[in-house]
Scaffold this motif. Structure first.
Motif, PDB file in Angstrom:
ATOM      1  N   LEU A 399       0.815  -1.214   0.000  1.00 23.04           N
ATOM      2  CA  LEU A 399       0.000   0.000   0.000  1.00 23.04           C
ATOM      3  C   LEU A 399       0.848   1.263   0.000  1.00 23.04           C
ATOM      4  O   LEU A 399       0.402   2.329  -0.430  1.00 23.04           O
ATOM      5  CB  LEU A 399      -0.942   0.009   1.210  1.00 23.04           C
ATOM      6  N   ALA A 400       2.090   1.167   0.480  1.00 23.76           N
ATOM      7  CA  ALA A 400       2.968   2.337   0.519  1.00 23.76           C
ATOM      8  C   ALA A 400       3.421   2.763  -0.869  1.00 23.76           C
ATOM      9  O   ALA A 400       3.996   3.845  -1.032  1.00 23.76           O
ATOM     10  CB  ALA A 400       4.182   2.055   1.403  1.00 23.76           C
ATOM     11  N   ASP A 401       3.165   1.935  -1.878  1.00 26.08           N
ATOM     12  CA  ASP A 401       3.496   2.283  -3.257  1.00 26.08           C
ATOM     13  C   ASP A 401       2.787   3.570  -3.672  1.00 26.08           C
ATOM     14  O   ASP A 401       3.269   4.328  -4.505  1.00 26.08           O
ATOM     15  CB  ASP A 401       3.068   1.132  -4.183  1.00 26.08           C
ATOM     16  N   LEU A 402       1.646   3.821  -3.049  1.00 23.58           N
ATOM     17  CA  LEU A 402       0.845   5.010  -3.310  1.00 23.58           C
ATOM     18  C   LEU A 402       1.600   6.293  -2.971  1.00 23.58           C
ATOM     19  O   LEU A 402       1.302   7.364  -3.520  1.00 23.58           O
ATOM     20  CB  LEU A 402      -0.437   4.913  -2.469  1.00 23.58           C
ATOM     21  N   PHE A 403       2.600   6.203  -2.075  1.00 24.96           N
ATOM     22  CA  PHE A 403       3.284   7.392  -1.559  1.00 24.96           C
ATOM     23  C   PHE A 403       4.684   7.591  -2.143  1.00 24.96           C
ATOM     24  O   PHE A 403       5.419   8.453  -1.686  1.00 24.96           O
ATOM     25  CB  PHE A 403       3.373   7.299  -0.031  1.00 24.96           C
ATOM     26  N   THR A 404       5.043   6.768  -3.125  1.00 28.13           N
ATOM     27  CA  THR A 404       6.407   6.865  -3.673  1.00 28.13           C
ATOM     28  C   THR A 404       6.462   7.172  -5.158  1.00 28.13           C
ATOM     29  O   THR A 404       7.530   7.474  -5.671  1.00 28.13           O
ATOM     30  CB  THR A 404       7.175   5.552  -3.428  1.00 28.13           C
ATOM     31  N   LYS A 405       5.333   7.106  -5.836  1.00 34.01           N
ATOM     32  CA  LYS A 405       5.355   7.343  -7.288  1.00 34.01           C
ATOM     33  C   LYS A 405       3.946   7.620  -7.797  1.00 34.01           C
ATOM     34  O   LYS A 405       2.953   7.343  -7.116  1.00 34.01           O
ATOM     35  CB  LYS A 405       5.948   6.142  -8.021  1.00 34.01           C
TER      36      LYS A 405
END
Length: 438
Positions: A399-405
């Protein structure tokens, strides 16, 4: 949940040192003091006033002293949270300057409000529905926290209230330095003038991203970097986010009564997401009962030499946040007489296998790791002590993929749904069906 407002809160504070002020206009001097000019006299303050640097502190000291005397407890971990447990239930007071948000069992909340009214002049605003720009909608199956009124007001402010809505806050970026539309200002490129409210828009979007809209956190963080030298390209990026908000005005975080999941963390890094400076992006999010309660998207403070290096930096940041969240949750649960989380480690998901292997093995001075500071292996100590359990997860489920790209629309929608973001219109239908069913 109940909201109370203290009237003229700062005037209740007692002074802890001597402060003098000039005589204000309209204040009459006695006849004995009329022999000298007014500028020769001053007034010593007995109580706090609005406008003093220490007014906020004096008010907090006054309130905390009164609450602690009645048996409420607080902790340096969260000094603005006061909790009292009794045989019949518990009450939690969350203080934000002069706004007091009360959460707890009905009987104990009634006692708390009566106790506060004895000492301070208060406005009892009833059930909390609007606080600090946050709107709280109560449903039989949960609570939705959103900022639709705030968003509508600001869309009008930037003349975007009739703009065509978009399905995502940012187009998928090109990491080619020359093709990236969010590259820094070039030599011959014209900067925006003061007539374009770039800084004001960034301020508005940052408040949304920090409170109820984690879906725009990455795009806002990226565009905020160019506040000192924005160009038309960057302003178009701001308008893109506003168009996305135009179509998702009523979206917020839905905290369900039905879910029983514990605290879960997700950490990720976007390696060289800022190719112009050689920096990577840290992103993490923590879900409690299936909905985000803490998240961050920020450019890393140092240049990462590999994707593994950037992931170690990201998981270090997530681990620090995790420890604070655990200590705060533990304090609230213990003070309210609820079950402890001390024996249960918080699962922290990471998608980089090399990073997990290094975190598990600890600091190893090898050719590829000797330049990484040992302090970034703090996560390993937490894993040994049973505070955190680092586990691997597939990149598509992180879910943290949302905050990196910036992500394709389909992936973006899937992830925001999994961090608990819902639109009011969708819950309204479900809530009404539940009411009929009851």
């Amino acid at each position: 949940m109940r909201l109370m407002d203290v009237i003229t809160a700062y005037l209740y504070g007692s002074m802890d040192n001597d402060i003098y002020m000039k005589i204000p206009e309209g204040f009459k001097l006695s006849d004995a003091n009329n022999t000298k000019p007014r500028s020769m006299y001053s007034i010593k303050l007995q109580r706090s006033l609005y406008g003093l640097k220490q007014s906020e502190r004096m008010w907090y000291n006054r309130l905390s002293e009164y609450l602690l005397k009645e048996g409420y407890v607080n902790n340096p971990i969260c000094p603005c949270i006061f909790i009292k447990k009794s045989e019949t239930g518990f009450a939690i007071i969350a203080v934000y300057v002069d706004d007091l948000n009360l959460v707890g069992t009905p009987e104990e909340l009634t006692r708390t409000t009566n106790y506060l009214k004895k000492e301070f002049e208060m406005k009892d605003l009833g059930k909390t529905k609007f606080c600090l720009g946050l709107q709280i909608e109560h449903f039989p199956n949960g609570v939705l926290v959103h900022q639709s009124t705030y968003i509508k007001k600001d869309l009008k402010r930037f003349y975007m209230d009739k703009a065509h809505p978009l399905s995502s806050p940012m187009v998928v970026r090109s990491l080619d330095v020359k093709k990236d539309s969010f590259r820094p200002c070039e030599k011959d490129e014209e900067l925006l003038g003061p007539e374009v409210p770039y800084l004001s828009a960034i301020g508005v979007l940052m408040y949304l991203a920090n409170c109820t809209r984690p879906d725009i956190a990455f795009s806002v963080n990226l565009l905020a970097r160019y506040s000192s030298a924005p160009t038309r390209r960057h302003w178009n990026g701001i308008k893109h986010i506003l168009r996305y908000l135009r179509g998702t005005t009523d979206m917020g975080l839905f905290y369900s009564r039905e879910s029983k999941q514990q605290l879960l963390g997700y950490a990720d890094a976007g390696y060289l997401s800022n190719p112009h400076k050689g920096r990577s992006q840290t992103g993490y999010v923590f879900n409690c009962n299936g909905t985000a309660i803490s998240w961050r998207s920020v450019k890393q403070i140092m240049v990462a030499t590999s994707s593994n290096h950037s992931e170690i930096l990201a998981i270090h940041e997530a681990s620090c946040e995790c420890i604070w969240l655990r200590s705060m949750i533990q304090h609230i649960r213990e003070s309210c007489g609820l079950f402890s989380i001390k024996g249960d480690p918080t699962t922290l998901f990471e998608d980089n296998a090399a990073c997990i292997a290094q975190i598990t093995g600890g600091y190893i001075k090898g050719d590829r790791t000797k330049h990484i500071s040992p302090k970034f292996f703090y996560t390993q100590e937490l894993q040994k002590s049973g505070e955190i359990d680092v586990q691997q997860i597939h990149s598509s489920d992180n879910l943290a993929d949302l905050f990196t790209k910036s992500l394709p629309t389909s992936t973006f929608k899937k992830l925001i749904h999994r961090i608990g973001m819902r639109q009011l219109k969708d819950i309204d239908m479900r809530g009404s069906m539940l009411v009929k069913g009851c």
